[in-house]
Design an enzyme around this catalytic site. Structure first.
Site, mmCIF file in Angstrom:
data_model
loop_
_atom_site.group_PDB
_atom_site.id
_atom_site.type_symbol
_atom_site.label_atom_id
_atom_site.label_comp_id
_atom_site.label_asym_id
_atom_site.label_seq_id
_atom_site.Cartn_x
_atom_site.Cartn_y
_atom_site.Cartn_z
ATOM 1 N N MET A 1 -25.520 39.815 -52.100
ATOM 2 C CA MET A 1 -26.921 39.352 -51.339
ATOM 3 C C MET A 1 -27.563 40.731 -50.705
ATOM 4 S SD MET A 1 -27.829 36.367 -51.824
ATOM 5 C CE MET A 1 -28.390 35.487 -50.531
ATOM 6 N N CYS A 2 -28.036 40.892 -49.572
ATOM 7 C CA CYS A 2 -28.776 41.727 -48.818
ATOM 8 C C CYS A 2 -30.312 41.388 -49.381
ATOM 9 C CB CYS A 2 -28.261 43.099 -49.221
ATOM 10 S SG CYS A 2 -26.676 43.449 -48.460
#
Lengths: 303, 227
Positions: A1-2
């Site tokens: 993610m991020c």
């Protein structure tokens, strides 16, 4: 993610609203990165003979005023310190290398988060909203900003492991993805004299850019070289004194969307981080192509 | 015609309203306002509804759709109409990665371009793209049709099973086990039907057909009825 976000203001009249426009972009990406957040903001460039450092310390009780006095005395220079949360922005006319050496010797617990003439980098563990408030992002003026919300996968949740990572004067990097050859690359870069503070994979990408830029590569060339050397998944957004650049790996499975109006250019991991910007619904919106380096800034248009 | 404002009720409010409609409802026409790029708008519908979304949507819009006619007046994020079973999803603008991923049936129309992996693992859906598609489109595509009126990126139809691909423009490269095949009258007829259903004007004779060389997976012609 991020999640990663970037905003460059083409219309200089909007510079007083940079933080107000940019803070909701960062906060909208909370779901993608609740572990830590950070941003680089470009503002108030210092004079030619000055350098601006952003410093951070994990010591809550760090006495920045004594640092100011001690550095002025030791380096026979002028130092201005502006405390911002647990970071401090230091402007000095001392030699930049001398400042680095002095800090390493006299204040080993103080980290240099970023340096240059315009860049200021702030990053901290915690939710993006908390980090944004701690450093008064919404009130910030400036020309452009890039930011990151982190969901840690490759290394620990620490302030030092948060993004952006500085890669040289006024240059920094945020990353969505993960690199798979960062340990080997880190060893190679250490032999070239690049120093790393963390086990973080993105710091290696930043170190690679630093090394390339030190060798005289342009930002564009450094990013192109990265496409050959960095193995893994990435969408990078690189902040520079003039603007920002975006590049994605050949597989391009780390999302990215860009939008442009007459007033601004924005990039984000997801469009919802852009949707609130004025005129977003009528903006030109597209997805950056894999391995193509996009740059924006005063010096050049995109492409 | 009823309106639902995402800014007022959120995505959950929109979807629970649409899901809560009784079978055979007369309230079939819905307009969704201010989608704001949020994810999963109009997912999991299973009634004959007409849902018009006014603006850009985030990921997975119209996912798992059955029966409903969904239109997006704007761009769509990742995975639009993923795993659709039936019905129609139309996007007036561009679509991001993995449009129509794993979809079993129905029709997905993208008037603009679709990004990488369009129709990845498609299992029976018909996808018509007015513009171009990105790399790895129709990757492991099993069944259904992908029509591309523009160009296709690298590795089109990599590891393809029995889906049928029509491309009008240039194909950057074909993926493993994907080959060009003859356009027979029956393919021209099917393509004509798909373009008409999509309401996209294009001359079927300008398209070329691509499909599986059937060398990569264990295909036995005696089992053709199973596909």
């Amino acid at each position: 993610m991020c999640g990663i976000v970037g905003l460059y203001l083409k219309n200089k009249d909007l510079q007083s609203q940079l933080g107000a426009m940019f803070a909701p972009m960062l906060i909208e990406m909370t779901d993608r990165g609740p572990d830590s957040a950070g941003f680089a903001i470009y503002r108030n460039p210092v004079k030619e003979d000055q350098t601006k450092f952003t410093l951070a310390s994990d010591e809550a009780a760090l006495d920045w005023k004594s640092l100011d006095g001690d550095m002025e005395k030791a380096l026979k220079c002028d130092v201005q310190i502006d405390e911002q949360g647990d970071h401090a922005v230091v402007i000095t006319d001392a030699d930049a290398a001398a400042v680095r050496n002095w800090l390493a010797r006299e204040r080993p617990n103080v980290r240099i988060v970023g340096s240059g003439r315009a860049i200021e980098i702030f990053k901290q563990t915690g939710l993006p909203k908390q980090v944004s408030e701690q450093f008064k992002l919404a009130e910030a003026h400036g020309s452009h900003a890039i930011g990151h919300t982190r969901m840690a996968t490759e290394s620990a949740v620490t302030t030092a492991g948060s993004h952006p990572f500085a890669t040289g004067l006024d240059v920094c990097l945020v990353h969505n993805g993960s690199l798979s050859n960062h340990n080997r690359l880190r060893r190679n870069l250490e032999r070239e004299g690049i120093v790393f503070d963390t086990d973080n994979d993105t710091e290696v990408a930043a170190g690679f850019m630093t090394w390339k830029l030190q060798q005289g590569a342009t930002l564009h060339e450094a990013l192109e070289a990265g496409l050959g050397e960095l193995d893994g998944f990435y969408t990078f957004c690189v902040g520079t004194a003039e603007g920002f650049a975006v590049v994605r790996d050949p597989i391009a499975c780390k999302h990215a969307v860009m939008a442009e109006t007459d007033d601004w250019v924005a990039m984000a991991t997801e469009y919802r981080a852009i949707a609130h910007l004025p005129g977003a619904d009528k903006s030109v919106i597209w997805e950056p192509e894999p391995t193509k380096v996009y740059t924006w800034g005063e010096a050049r248009a995109h492409g | 015609m009823a309106e639902i404002d995402v800014a007022e009720v959120g995505v959950r409010g929109v979807n629970s309203t649409l899901h809560g409609l009784p079978e055979g409802t007369n309230e079939t026409d819905w307009v969704i306002l201010n989608p704001h790029g949020y994810h999963s708008i109009a997912c999991g519908l299973d009634e004959h509804l007409n849902v018009a979304i006014k603006g850009h949507v985030g990921f997975y819009c119209g996912g798992m759709n059955q029966l409903a006619e969904i239109s997006v007046e704007g761009h769509a994020g990742v995975g639009v109409a993923e795993n659709m079973m039936s019905g129609t999803v139309r996007v007036s603008g561009n679509a991001s990665e993995s449009a129509g991923a794993t979809a079993h049936g129905g029709l997905l129309v993208i008037n603009g371009d679709a990004s990488s992996r369009c129709g990845i693992s498609m299992k029976g859906v018909d996808i018509v793209v007015g513009g171009s598609v990105g790399h790895m489109s129709a990757f492991m595509a099993q069944s259904g049709h992908l029509v591309v009126c523009g160009d296709a990126g690298d590795a089109l139809g990599d590891s393809i099973y029995e889906a049928i691909l029509f491309v009008r423009g240039k194909v950057a490269s074909l993926g493993a086990d994907c080959i060009e095949k003859d356009m027979t009258p029956e393919h021209i007829a099917k393509l004509t039907e798909l373009l008409a259903a999509a309401d996209i004007e294009a001359d079927p004779s300008e398209f070329r057909r691509y499909g599986s060389a059937r060398k990569l997976y264990n295909f036995d012609i005696d089992n053709i009825d199973a596909y």
